[in-house]
Design a protein around this motif. Structure first.
Motif, mmCIF file in Angstrom:
data_model
loop_
_atom_site.group_PDB
_atom_site.id
_atom_site.type_symbol
_atom_site.label_atom_id
_atom_site.label_comp_id
_atom_site.label_asym_id
_atom_site.label_seq_id
_atom_site.Cartn_x
_atom_site.Cartn_y
_atom_site.Cartn_z
ATOM 1 N N ASP A 195 10.756 32.222 50.617
ATOM 2 C CA ASP A 195 10.951 32.067 49.166
ATOM 3 C C ASP A 195 12.375 31.642 49.173
ATOM 4 O O ASP A 195 13.375 31.910 49.701
ATOM 5 N N GLY A 196 12.446 30.524 47.931
ATOM 6 C CA GLY A 196 13.820 29.888 47.623
ATOM 7 C C GLY A 196 13.853 28.510 48.264
ATOM 8 O O GLY A 196 13.256 28.276 49.099
ATOM 9 N N PRO A 197 14.481 27.552 47.367
ATOM 10 C CA PRO A 197 14.462 26.152 47.509
ATOM 11 C C PRO A 197 15.703 25.664 48.341
ATOM 12 O O PRO A 197 15.862 24.578 48.284
ATOM 13 N N ALA A 198 16.662 26.362 48.627
ATOM 14 C CA ALA A 198 17.967 25.824 49.083
ATOM 15 C C ALA A 198 18.011 26.070 50.518
ATOM 16 O O ALA A 198 18.074 26.886 50.934
ATOM 17 N N TYR A 199 18.337 24.620 51.005
ATOM 18 C CA TYR A 199 18.202 24.577 52.686
ATOM 19 C C TYR A 199 19.550 23.560 52.674
ATOM 20 O O TYR A 199 19.929 22.517 51.997
ATOM 21 N N SER A 200 20.240 23.850 53.761
ATOM 22 C CA SER A 200 21.343 22.697 54.551
ATOM 23 C C SER A 200 20.758 21.999 55.283
ATOM 24 O O SER A 200 19.989 22.047 55.973
ATOM 25 N N ASP A 240 9.979 28.205 38.413
ATOM 26 C CA ASP A 240 10.053 26.905 39.095
ATOM 27 C C ASP A 240 11.166 27.033 40.343
ATOM 28 O O ASP A 240 12.237 26.849 39.965
ATOM 29 N N GLU A 241 10.421 26.940 41.378
ATOM 30 C CA GLU A 241 11.310 27.037 42.641
ATOM 31 C C GLU A 241 11.139 25.620 43.601
ATOM 32 O O GLU A 241 11.162 25.845 44.757
ATOM 33 N N ASP A 277 17.698 23.949 44.048
ATOM 34 C CA ASP A 277 16.768 24.606 43.033
ATOM 35 C C ASP A 277 16.246 23.184 41.858
ATOM 36 O O ASP A 277 16.957 22.813 41.176
ATOM 37 N N GLY A 278 14.891 23.009 42.147
ATOM 38 C CA GLY A 278 14.612 21.935 41.121
ATOM 39 C C GLY A 278 14.247 22.178 39.837
ATOM 40 O O GLY A 278 14.150 21.322 38.950
ATOM 41 N N GLY A 279 14.327 23.679 39.524
ATOM 42 C CA GLY A 279 14.173 24.078 37.896
ATOM 43 C C GLY A 279 15.226 25.333 37.823
ATOM 44 O O GLY A 279 14.852 26.424 37.519
ATOM 45 N N PRO A 280 16.337 25.145 37.987
ATOM 46 C CA PRO A 280 17.495 26.132 37.710
ATOM 47 C C PRO A 280 17.400 26.840 36.352
ATOM 48 O O PRO A 280 17.760 28.005 36.495
#
Length: 260
Positions: A94-99, A141-142, A133-136
């Motif tokens: 879960d979650g959209p943020a990756y480095s 919207d994740e 996140d594409g839908g902050p």
């Protein structure tokens, strides 16, 4: 390729496999690993079966369901795809943020660049950066969003982490980008559907997230790709409806609610 019990799974975008709401499954899929300008060093791997989420088939849900799996048949020469070439692991959390994400594809055009930069989709290209996140402003919207100019032809290519460390894991796939009223790419943002519960439940045979690290070098020669090979779109509008879907390919339980 994604690690799986079948050892023959290709992870991609659902819109490359199925036309979405009102449409059906496309047919006659062929996977050509390491394709480059007509060369097919690992040959052609032909369709066995296709899996997409029911939320894609019913609603064309780009938020969490533009993802799926193509299972190819065992090759007479090379055997199982995963044994011959290797496969990426995955991280469907879960979650959209990756480095330090790499997005791969075969684009034929792109945002704010001439088509001549892209070689008619004949060459593998990539973008590198972080996903956000594409839908902050929408808690439902994740989607993953990254800065990337790849356009038509990049659909279904993986977004992966771990290239630098060798622990490569799929976290998304190239799904869509927005267009202006004239049909031009609107900005430098490339999106993936959220890869969480739908991704975890879509491929029932995919159980081991660790991946394999034996990515072997391809043989020196290969055949040519026929000129009629299709380039998949990456716009928010799905491809036109085509063939009737085989009933067994989509998961049959309907979602609890429509997509946001």
């Amino acid at each position: 390729m994604i690690v799986s019990n079948t050892k023959n799974a290709v992870w991609t975008a659902a819109h490359c496999l199925h036309a979405g709401k009102g449409g059906g499954f496309y047919k006659n899929f062929v996977f050509i690993p390491a394709y480059k300008n007509g060369l097919t060093p690992w040959g052609w791997w032909f369709q066995d079966r296709v899996i997409v989420p029911s939320k894609w088939a019913i609603y064309s849900d780009y938020y969490s369901s533009d993802l799926g799996a193509l299972i190819v048949k065992k090759d007479l020469l090379y055997g199982n795809l995963q044994d011959a070439i290797g496969a990426y692991g995955y991280n469907f959390s879960d979650g959209p943020a990756y480095s330090d994400v790499h997005s791969y594809g075969y684009p034929a055009d792109g945002y704010n660049r001439p088509d001549s930069d892209f070689g008619d989709g004949e060459y593998l290209m990539y973008c590198r950066g972080n996903t956000v996140d594409g839908g902050p402003w929408d808690l439902l919207d994740e989607r993953l969003r990254m800065n990337c100019d790849m356009g038509h032809g990049a659909s279904g290519g993986p977004m992966v982490t771990g290239i630098a460390t060798g622990n490569v894991r799929i976290v998304g796939v190239n799904s869509h980008r927005y267009t202006t009223s004239s049909g031009a790419w609107a900005d430098n943002h490339l999106y993936s559907s959220e890869h969480a519960s739908e991704a975890r439940s879509s491929p029932p045979s995919i159980t081991d997230p660790s991946g394999t690290k034996d990515h072997r070098a391809p043989p020196a020669t290969g055949g040519a790709l026929p000129a009629h090979a299709a380039i998949a779109p990456v716009t928010l509008a799905p491809p036109p409806a085509s063939w009737d879907p085989p009933a067994a390919d989509a998961r049959q339980s309907p979602p609890a609610s429509s997509p946001p």
